[in-house]
Design a protein around this motif. Structure first.
Motif: not given
Length: 65
Positions: A34-43
């Motif tokens: 499972v490829a997941s990309t972290p999302v910046a909390p600011s987004l």
């Protein structure tokens, strides 16, 4: 659902639910990766939860405790 009818409690017990899940487990396909990309909390902003959804989750507390 009319307002004069109370919602019916589920007749399924937690043990029955777990048994049903165990029977279905062999049929579930698990991805190899499972490829997941972290999302910046600011987004992350503007998240709202409708009251009906919040009540639904609140009513399910017995399964998560």
């Amino acid at each position: 659902m009319p307002n004069n009818i109370a919602p019916r409690e589920s007749e399924t017990t937690l043990a029955e639910l777990r048994g049903d899940c165990a029977q279905m487990a062999p049929h579930w396909v698990v991805p190899t990766k499972v490829a997941s990309t972290p999302v910046a909390p600011s987004l992350i902003h503007g998240v709202t939860v409708p009251p009906a959804s919040a009540r639904l989750i609140d009513a399910m507390a017995e399964y998560g405790d």
